[in-house]
Design a protein around this motif. Sequence first.
Motif, PDB file in Angstrom:
ATOM      1  N   ASN A  10    -100.286 -23.894  14.804  1.00  0.00           N
ATOM      2  CA  ASN A  10    -101.315 -24.749  14.464  1.00  0.00           C
ATOM      3  C   ASN A  10    -102.173 -24.801  15.558  1.00  0.00           C
ATOM      4  N   ASN A  11    -101.807 -25.321  16.546  1.00  0.00           N
ATOM      5  CA  ASN A  11    -102.590 -25.682  17.675  1.00  0.00           C
ATOM      6  C   ASN A  11    -103.536 -24.542  18.145  1.00  0.00           C
ATOM      7  N   THR A  12    -102.922 -23.384  18.208  1.00  0.00           N
ATOM      8  CA  THR A  12    -103.697 -21.885  18.848  1.00  0.00           C
ATOM      9  C   THR A  12    -104.712 -21.560  17.475  1.00  0.00           C
ATOM     10  N   THR A  13    -104.353 -21.735  16.433  1.00  0.00           N
ATOM     11  CA  THR A  13    -105.044 -21.296  15.379  1.00  0.00           C
ATOM     12  C   THR A  13    -106.165 -22.257  15.083  1.00  0.00           C
ATOM     13  N   LYS A  14    -106.050 -23.570  15.156  1.00  0.00           N
ATOM     14  CA  LYS A  14    -107.180 -24.496  15.014  1.00  0.00           C
ATOM     15  C   LYS A  14    -108.147 -24.348  16.068  1.00  0.00           C
ATOM     16  N   ALA A  15    -107.596 -23.850  17.438  1.00  0.00           N
ATOM     17  CA  ALA A  15    -108.505 -23.822  18.372  1.00  0.00           C
ATOM     18  C   ALA A  15    -109.535 -22.232  17.980  1.00  0.00           C
ATOM     19  N   LEU A  16    -108.844 -21.407  17.645  1.00  0.00           N
ATOM     20  CA  LEU A  16    -109.850 -20.426  17.455  1.00  0.00           C
ATOM     21  C   LEU A  16    -110.914 -20.533  16.371  1.00  0.00           C
ATOM     22  N   PHE A  17    -110.425 -21.445  15.402  1.00  0.00           N
ATOM     23  CA  PHE A  17    -111.223 -21.901  14.188  1.00  0.00           C
ATOM     24  C   PHE A  17    -112.755 -22.512  14.719  1.00  0.00           C
ATOM     25  N   GLU A  18    -112.263 -23.547  15.852  1.00  0.00           N
ATOM     26  CA  GLU A  18    -113.251 -24.382  16.281  1.00  0.00           C
ATOM     27  C   GLU A  18    -114.136 -23.749  17.174  1.00  0.00           C
ATOM     28  N   THR A  19    -113.681 -22.641  17.802  1.00  0.00           N
ATOM     29  CA  THR A  19    -114.299 -21.980  18.838  1.00  0.00           C
ATOM     30  C   THR A  19    -115.350 -20.916  18.099  1.00  0.00           C
ATOM     31  N   PHE A  20    -114.946 -20.547  17.133  1.00  0.00           N
ATOM     32  CA  PHE A  20    -115.778 -19.186  16.393  1.00  0.00           C
ATOM     33  C   PHE A  20    -116.468 -19.509  15.122  1.00  0.00           C
ATOM     34  N   GLY A  48    -108.934 -22.452  26.956  1.00  0.00           N
ATOM     35  CA  GLY A  48    -108.318 -21.007  27.201  1.00  0.00           C
ATOM     36  C   GLY A  48    -109.199 -20.060  26.564  1.00  0.00           C
ATOM     37  N   TRP A  49    -109.973 -20.332  25.619  1.00  0.00           N
ATOM     38  CA  TRP A  49    -110.812 -19.680  24.840  1.00  0.00           C
ATOM     39  C   TRP A  49    -112.281 -19.505  25.573  1.00  0.00           C
ATOM     40  N   GLY A  50    -112.487 -20.376  26.465  1.00  0.00           N
ATOM     41  CA  GLY A  50    -113.939 -20.400  27.024  1.00  0.00           C
ATOM     42  C   GLY A  50    -114.398 -19.063  27.908  1.00  0.00           C
ATOM     43  N   LYS A  51    -113.623 -18.527  28.615  1.00  0.00           N
ATOM     44  CA  LYS A  51    -113.979 -17.319  29.415  1.00  0.00           C
ATOM     45  C   LYS A  51    -114.076 -16.078  28.059  1.00  0.00           C
ATOM     46  N   HIS A  52    -113.089 -15.985  27.346  1.00  0.00           N
ATOM     47  CA  HIS A  52    -113.312 -14.824  26.458  1.00  0.00           C
ATOM     48  C   HIS A  52    -114.255 -14.950  25.624  1.00  0.00           C
ATOM     49  N   LYS A  53    -114.755 -16.158  25.220  1.00  0.00           N
ATOM     50  CA  LYS A  53    -115.861 -16.462  24.216  1.00  0.00           C
ATOM     51  C   LYS A  53    -117.131 -15.804  24.796  1.00  0.00           C
ATOM     52  N   PHE A  81    -106.075 -12.613  22.062  1.00  0.00           N
ATOM     53  CA  PHE A  81    -106.617 -13.187  23.643  1.00  0.00           C
ATOM     54  C   PHE A  81    -105.395 -13.978  23.920  1.00  0.00           C
ATOM     55  N   PRO A  82    -104.985 -14.246  25.265  1.00  0.00           N
ATOM     56  CA  PRO A  82    -103.966 -15.199  25.627  1.00  0.00           C
ATOM     57  C   PRO A  82    -105.005 -16.331  25.952  1.00  0.00           C
ATOM     58  N   VAL A  83    -104.409 -17.798  25.598  1.00  0.00           N
ATOM     59  CA  VAL A  83    -105.437 -18.762  25.478  1.00  0.00           C
ATOM     60  C   VAL A  83    -104.446 -19.902  26.281  1.00  0.00           C
ATOM     61  N   SER A  84    -103.163 -19.921  26.485  1.00  0.00           N
ATOM     62  CA  SER A  84    -102.334 -20.827  27.225  1.00  0.00           C
ATOM     63  C   SER A  84    -101.010 -20.177  27.653  1.00  0.00           C
ATOM     64  N   ASP A  85    -100.502 -20.895  28.860  1.00  0.00           N
ATOM     65  CA  ASP A  85     -99.218 -20.229  28.934  1.00  0.00           C
ATOM     66  C   ASP A  85     -98.229 -21.144  28.776  1.00  0.00           C
ATOM     67  N   ARG A  86     -98.550 -22.444  27.870  1.00  0.00           N
ATOM     68  CA  ARG A  86     -97.543 -23.330  27.923  1.00  0.00           C
ATOM     69  C   ARG A  86     -96.682 -23.195  26.680  1.00  0.00           C
ATOM     70  N   LYS A  87     -95.397 -23.591  26.677  1.00  0.00           N
ATOM     71  CA  LYS A  87     -94.536 -23.576  25.541  1.00  0.00           C
ATOM     72  C   LYS A  87     -94.824 -24.092  24.454  1.00  0.00           C
ATOM     73  N   THR A  88     -95.459 -25.355  24.215  1.00  0.00           N
ATOM     74  CA  THR A  88     -96.504 -25.670  23.104  1.00  0.00           C
ATOM     75  C   THR A  88     -97.571 -26.023  23.584  1.00  0.00           C
ATOM     76  N   PRO A  89     -98.725 -24.941  23.542  1.00  0.00           N
ATOM     77  CA  PRO A  89    -100.218 -25.349  24.015  1.00  0.00           C
ATOM     78  C   PRO A  89    -100.440 -26.587  23.227  1.00  0.00           C
ATOM     79  N   THR A  90    -101.563 -27.603  23.659  1.00  0.00           N
ATOM     80  CA  THR A  90    -102.259 -28.478  22.880  1.00  0.00           C
ATOM     81  C   THR A  90    -103.421 -27.879  22.481  1.00  0.00           C
ATOM     82  N   PHE A  91    -104.053 -28.335  21.420  1.00  0.00           N
ATOM     83  CA  PHE A  91    -105.202 -27.806  21.000  1.00  0.00           C
ATOM     84  C   PHE A  91    -106.440 -27.716  22.020  1.00  0.00           C
TER      85      PHE A  91
END
Length: 333
Positions: free
Chosen positions: A277-287, A225-230, A209-219
């Motif tokens: 790292n930031n994208t992976t951490k956000a996935l774990f924290e979300t689910f 970004g996960w909000g609507k998908h979740k 799922f796309p969660v951020s358009d940033r070059k280096t997305p923050t956590f």
Amino acid sequence: MRLFKLLFFILLLNFQSCNAQTKKINGVSFVAANAEVKEKHISPVVKVNANYAAIMPFGFIRDLKHPEIIYNTHRQWFGETVDGAKQYIKTLQKKNIKIMLKPQIWVWRGEFTGYIEMKTETDWKTLENSYSKFILEYAVLANEINADIFCIGTELERFISNRPDYWNNLIKDIKHIYNGKLTYAANWDEFKRTPFWNKLDFIGVDAYFPVSDRKTPTFEECLKGWGKHKRVIQDISVKYGKPILFTEFGYRSVDYSGKAPWKSDRKMGAVNLEAQNNTTKALFETFWKEDWFAGGFVWKWFINHDNVGGENNAMFTPQNKPAEGLIRNYYKQ
């Protein structure tokens, strides 16, 4: 007495909640190689605290309109064949790693399997017969080696939408052979339309799922970004009364890793370990703390751990990157 019963009920719920967390599927997608697997190849899987591995033998199709699947041939890598899958599984099971057997289709030149679609009824029938032969042979293997989960297909949306009766009958045929739990690996933008979740045990999602358009997305951006998908994912879980399983999840260590996470284009070569790292951490924290979420399989994990990944690698594997330590810590929880 009533107070005692109430306290007992609360303690029971807390115990069940904690117990559910310890049973999360903490998996790796164990990539096939042209060699037998040995104990030294399994040790890194154990060290990352994984309790499951997805074993992925392959069948091949010449192009999106071609109806015949070629598989289990001497031209394939050992790990992509029936004998190879069996050897991998038995070696992993010796280390108490549970198994999801996940046979997959590869279209030459890497075309997207979701677009496989025949032009004639004759070709559809040929494809159905070919796919049944392919998947039922692996269902036999899944039952023989007591695989914990069998995945009946991966990202095959047009095949499914065009031939729903075939898939309903195929699931019945698989259940006559294999007695364990079933899932299907739907693409991230497909799972809402998959018609047969009520016949399976897990709602399988390849979670790119796309969660951020940033070059280096923050956590924090990725969490948002996960909000609507979740919400959509949880709604599907509630609708069918089935847990969600991320049959694949992961991010490349590359710029814009959260923008289109499904892309494996090697032209995207700017290494960005922080983004992974930031994208992976956000996935774990979300689910990972949700009781309706069963767990998932990180993409990808190669058998020769010491010689893959690393801090100059821009591809999916977390191996020998900061993301490996992050995954190890979440899997330990």
